[in-house]
Design a protein around this motif. Structure first.
Motif, PDB file in Angstrom:
ATOM      1  N   MET A   7      46.735  52.347  33.834  1.00 57.30           N
ATOM      2  CA  MET A   7      45.921  52.519  35.022  1.00 57.30           C
ATOM      3  C   MET A   7      44.810  51.491  35.088  1.00 57.30           C
ATOM      4  O   MET A   7      44.514  50.922  36.134  1.00 57.30           O
ATOM      5  CB  MET A   7      45.337  53.942  35.056  1.00 57.30           C
ATOM      6  CG  MET A   7      46.383  55.030  35.290  1.00 57.30           C
ATOM      7  SD  MET A   7      45.698  56.690  35.118  1.00 57.30           S
ATOM      8  CE  MET A   7      44.517  56.688  36.446  1.00 57.30           C
ATOM      9  N   SER A   8      44.203  51.209  33.943  1.00 60.40           N
ATOM     10  CA  SER A   8      43.137  50.210  33.897  1.00 60.40           C
ATOM     11  C   SER A   8      43.673  48.841  34.261  1.00 60.40           C
ATOM     12  O   SER A   8      43.056  48.095  35.025  1.00 60.40           O
ATOM     13  CB  SER A   8      42.506  50.183  32.494  1.00 60.40           C
ATOM     14  OG  SER A   8      41.935  51.442  32.185  1.00 60.40           O
ATOM     15  N   SER A   9      44.857  48.480  33.748  1.00 56.08           N
ATOM     16  CA  SER A   9      45.450  47.180  34.060  1.00 56.08           C
ATOM     17  C   SER A   9      45.740  47.070  35.545  1.00 56.08           C
ATOM     18  O   SER A   9      45.521  46.035  36.174  1.00 56.08           O
ATOM     19  CB  SER A   9      46.746  46.981  33.258  1.00 56.08           C
ATOM     20  OG  SER A   9      46.472  47.025  31.872  1.00 56.08           O
ATOM     21  N   SER A  10      46.205  48.169  36.150  1.00 53.84           N
ATOM     22  CA  SER A  10      46.511  48.162  37.579  1.00 53.84           C
ATOM     23  C   SER A  10      45.246  47.958  38.399  1.00 53.84           C
ATOM     24  O   SER A  10      45.233  47.206  39.373  1.00 53.84           O
ATOM     25  CB  SER A  10      47.188  49.473  37.968  1.00 53.84           C
ATOM     26  OG  SER A  10      47.416  49.524  39.356  1.00 53.84           O
ATOM     27  N   VAL A  11      44.160  48.607  37.989  1.00 50.40           N
ATOM     28  CA  VAL A  11      42.896  48.466  38.705  1.00 50.40           C
ATOM     29  C   VAL A  11      42.396  47.043  38.624  1.00 50.40           C
ATOM     30  O   VAL A  11      41.990  46.430  39.602  1.00 50.40           O
ATOM     31  CB  VAL A  11      41.848  49.461  38.158  1.00 50.40           C
ATOM     32  CG1 VAL A  11      40.468  49.141  38.722  1.00 50.40           C
ATOM     33  CG2 VAL A  11      42.245  50.889  38.481  1.00 50.40           C
ATOM     34  N   PHE A  12      42.442  46.443  37.429  1.00 56.85           N
ATOM     35  CA  PHE A  12      41.970  45.075  37.252  1.00 56.85           C
ATOM     36  C   PHE A  12      42.824  44.099  38.066  1.00 56.85           C
ATOM     37  O   PHE A  12      42.327  43.176  38.681  1.00 56.85           O
ATOM     38  CB  PHE A  12      41.987  44.684  35.772  1.00 56.85           C
ATOM     39  CG  PHE A  12      40.869  45.327  34.978  1.00 56.85           C
ATOM     40  CD1 PHE A  12      39.548  45.248  35.411  1.00 56.85           C
ATOM     41  CD2 PHE A  12      41.131  46.024  33.815  1.00 56.85           C
ATOM     42  CE1 PHE A  12      38.524  45.828  34.707  1.00 56.85           C
ATOM     43  CE2 PHE A  12      40.104  46.622  33.098  1.00 56.85           C
ATOM     44  CZ  PHE A  12      38.800  46.530  33.542  1.00 56.85           C
ATOM     45  N   ALA A  13      44.144  44.318  38.099  1.00 60.77           N
ATOM     46  CA  ALA A  13      45.035  43.406  38.813  1.00 60.77           C
ATOM     47  C   ALA A  13      44.767  43.430  40.312  1.00 60.77           C
ATOM     48  O   ALA A  13      44.906  42.430  40.993  1.00 60.77           O
ATOM     49  CB  ALA A  13      46.489  43.758  38.528  1.00 60.77           C
ATOM     50  N   ALA A  14      44.372  44.603  40.836  1.00 62.93           N
ATOM     51  CA  ALA A  14      44.131  44.737  42.266  1.00 62.93           C
ATOM     52  C   ALA A  14      42.786  44.159  42.688  1.00 62.93           C
ATOM     53  O   ALA A  14      42.466  44.120  43.858  1.00 62.93           O
ATOM     54  CB  ALA A  14      44.216  46.198  42.673  1.00 62.93           C
ATOM     55  N   SER A  15      41.993  43.715  41.750  1.00 65.40           N
ATOM     56  CA  SER A  15      40.657  43.214  42.057  1.00 65.40           C
ATOM     57  C   SER A  15      40.623  41.712  42.318  1.00 65.40           C
ATOM     58  O   SER A  15      39.552  41.127  42.442  1.00 65.40           O
ATOM     59  CB  SER A  15      39.692  43.555  40.916  1.00 65.40           C
ATOM     60  OG  SER A  15      39.596  44.953  40.764  1.00 65.40           O
ATOM     61  N   SER A  16      41.772  41.064  42.352  1.00 66.60           N
ATOM     62  CA  SER A  16      41.813  39.626  42.602  1.00 66.60           C
ATOM     63  C   SER A  16      43.030  39.298  43.455  1.00 66.60           C
ATOM     64  O   SER A  16      43.991  40.069  43.518  1.00 66.60           O
ATOM     65  CB  SER A  16      41.870  38.840  41.292  1.00 66.60           C
ATOM     66  OG  SER A  16      43.071  39.141  40.590  1.00 66.60           O
ATOM     67  N   VAL A  17      42.952  38.147  44.118  1.00 65.58           N
ATOM     68  CA  VAL A  17      44.064  37.704  44.946  1.00 65.58           C
ATOM     69  C   VAL A  17      44.108  36.184  44.908  1.00 65.58           C
ATOM     70  O   VAL A  17      43.076  35.520  44.782  1.00 65.58           O
ATOM     71  CB  VAL A  17      43.883  38.200  46.404  1.00 65.58           C
ATOM     72  CG1 VAL A  17      42.666  37.588  47.059  1.00 65.58           C
ATOM     73  CG2 VAL A  17      45.138  37.908  47.232  1.00 65.58           C
ATOM     74  N   ASP A  18      45.298  35.633  44.968  1.00 64.53           N
ATOM     75  CA  ASP A  18      45.472  34.185  44.877  1.00 64.53           C
ATOM     76  C   ASP A  18      45.508  33.557  46.265  1.00 64.53           C
ATOM     77  O   ASP A  18      46.033  34.142  47.218  1.00 64.53           O
ATOM     78  CB  ASP A  18      46.764  33.832  44.141  1.00 64.53           C
ATOM     79  CG  ASP A  18      46.721  34.240  42.676  1.00 64.53           C
ATOM     80  OD1 ASP A  18      45.599  34.283  42.125  1.00 64.53           O
ATOM     81  OD2 ASP A  18      47.787  34.515  42.104  1.00 64.53           O
ATOM     82  N   LEU A  19      44.948  32.365  46.377  1.00 62.94           N
ATOM     83  CA  LEU A  19      45.007  31.579  47.603  1.00 62.94           C
ATOM     84  C   LEU A  19      45.972  30.429  47.397  1.00 62.94           C
ATOM     85  O   LEU A  19      45.792  29.619  46.473  1.00 62.94           O
ATOM     86  CB  LEU A  19      43.617  31.030  47.964  1.00 62.94           C
ATOM     87  CG  LEU A  19      43.581  29.978  49.072  1.00 62.94           C
ATOM     88  CD1 LEU A  19      43.998  30.594  50.398  1.00 62.94           C
ATOM     89  CD2 LEU A  19      42.198  29.349  49.186  1.00 62.94           C
ATOM     90  N   ALA A  20      47.004  30.344  48.223  1.00 62.69           N
ATOM     91  CA  ALA A  20      47.944  29.229  48.173  1.00 62.69           C
ATOM     92  C   ALA A  20      47.558  28.211  49.233  1.00 62.69           C
ATOM     93  O   ALA A  20      47.380  28.556  50.399  1.00 62.69           O
ATOM     94  CB  ALA A  20      49.364  29.725  48.393  1.00 62.69           C
ATOM     95  N   VAL A  21      47.390  26.990  48.834  1.00 56.12           N
ATOM     96  CA  VAL A  21      47.062  25.904  49.756  1.00 56.12           C
ATOM     97  C   VAL A  21      48.289  25.014  49.882  1.00 56.12           C
ATOM     98  O   VAL A  21      48.703  24.378  48.912  1.00 56.12           O
ATOM     99  CB  VAL A  21      45.846  25.095  49.264  1.00 56.12           C
ATOM    100  CG1 VAL A  21      45.518  23.981  50.244  1.00 56.12           C
ATOM    101  CG2 VAL A  21      44.648  26.013  49.076  1.00 56.12           C
ATOM    102  N   LYS A  22      48.876  24.987  51.083  1.00 52.73           N
ATOM    103  CA  LYS A  22      50.135  24.271  51.273  1.00 52.73           C
ATOM    104  C   LYS A  22      50.044  23.287  52.423  1.00 52.73           C
ATOM    105  O   LYS A  22      49.101  23.332  53.224  1.00 52.73           O
ATOM    106  CB  LYS A  22      51.274  25.266  51.531  1.00 52.73           C
ATOM    107  CG  LYS A  22      51.505  26.260  50.401  1.00 52.73           C
ATOM    108  CD  LYS A  22      52.644  27.204  50.725  1.00 52.73           C
ATOM    109  CE  LYS A  22      52.897  28.189  49.605  1.00 52.73           C
ATOM    110  NZ  LYS A  22      54.029  29.100  49.918  1.00 52.73           N
ATOM    111  N   GLY A  23      51.015  22.433  52.533  1.00 53.55           N
ATOM    112  CA  GLY A  23      51.055  21.478  53.624  1.00 53.55           C
ATOM    113  C   GLY A  23      52.147  20.467  53.369  1.00 53.55           C
ATOM    114  O   GLY A  23      52.915  20.594  52.416  1.00 53.55           O
ATOM    115  N   LEU A  24      52.200  19.487  54.232  1.00 54.13           N
ATOM    116  CA  LEU A  24      53.225  18.454  54.103  1.00 54.13           C
ATOM    117  C   LEU A  24      52.655  17.143  54.611  1.00 54.13           C
ATOM    118  O   LEU A  24      52.141  17.077  55.731  1.00 54.13           O
ATOM    119  CB  LEU A  24      54.470  18.840  54.909  1.00 54.13           C
ATOM    120  CG  LEU A  24      55.703  17.948  54.767  1.00 54.13           C
ATOM    121  CD1 LEU A  24      56.269  18.039  53.364  1.00 54.13           C
ATOM    122  CD2 LEU A  24      56.764  18.335  55.788  1.00 54.13           C
TER     123      LEU A  24
END
Length: 207
Positions: A16-33
């Protein structure tokens, strides 16, 4: 020695602790061409209506001015997928509807508006003009009398498998006709000369 129940409880708490910690961050993908091709747009000139007498304006309705047409050219280094994105540099000043503005006079009065009609595309590949509305995600055929609103997109394309889509173009020329009107004279204070001050930018968007 811990009981199986205690071990199970510890494992559940850890999960449960691992799940809580994982939900506290999010990744930003920077894409283009990065495209090796570049396209340069150009216009055949500006649109000038000259001097218009205030007495010639309709009191209670719009006064439609002469249709004016300019040619928009787009020249690319190589065949490229692109669309034209017209931006209103006088946003918020259109006297009616989803149109391009002619500026504000006397501080608050909207002088008029104009819309754009694209027609007669010429390119090295037989092409049909197509459009995508500013809030849409689907291309439609653009007919000769269809008006283009600010922030719509216009491209040269073809119909494949029942759907319209842009195709690569190297060099293209398109007629752009302005449908321009001045607002009812009753809503305008015209005791001195006022300038018709429309301005739009045609951006090339790479697709």
């Amino acid at each position: 020695m811990k009981s199986p129940v205690a071990l199970l409880s510890s494992a559940l708490l850890l999960a449960m602790s691992s799940s809580v910690f994982a939900a506290s961050s999010v990744d930003l993908a920077v894409k283009g061409l990065i495209t090796p091709s570049a396209c340069a747009p150009s216009l055949s000139g500006d649109v000038d209506y000259g001097k218009i007498s205030a007495r010639d304006l309709n009191i209670d309705s719009l006064t439609w001015l002469e249709r004016k047409t300019v040619q928009l050219s787009v020249n690319c280094d190589a065949a490229t997928l692109f669309a034209i994105h017209p931006v209103d540099n006088r946003a918020g000043s259109a006297a009616y509807g989803d149109a391009f503005g002619l500026g504000v006079i006397n501080g608050t009065q909207k002088l008029g508006a104009y819309r754009l009609v694209f027609s007669r595309p010429v390119a090295e590949t037989p092409s049909t003009l197509i459009t995508m509305h500013k809030d849409g995600n689907q291309w439609f055929r653009l007919f000769d009398d269809d008006e283009v609103a600010p922030n719509d997109r216009v491209a040269l394309g073809s119909r494949i498998d029942g759907s319209w889509a842009p195709h690569p173009i190297k060099d293209a020329i398109v007629d752009v006709t302005l449908l321009t009107s001045i607002g009812p004279a009753r809503d305008l204070t015209l005791i001195s000369e006022v300038a018709i001050d429309g301005s739009a930018t045609f951006e090339v968007q790479y697709l």
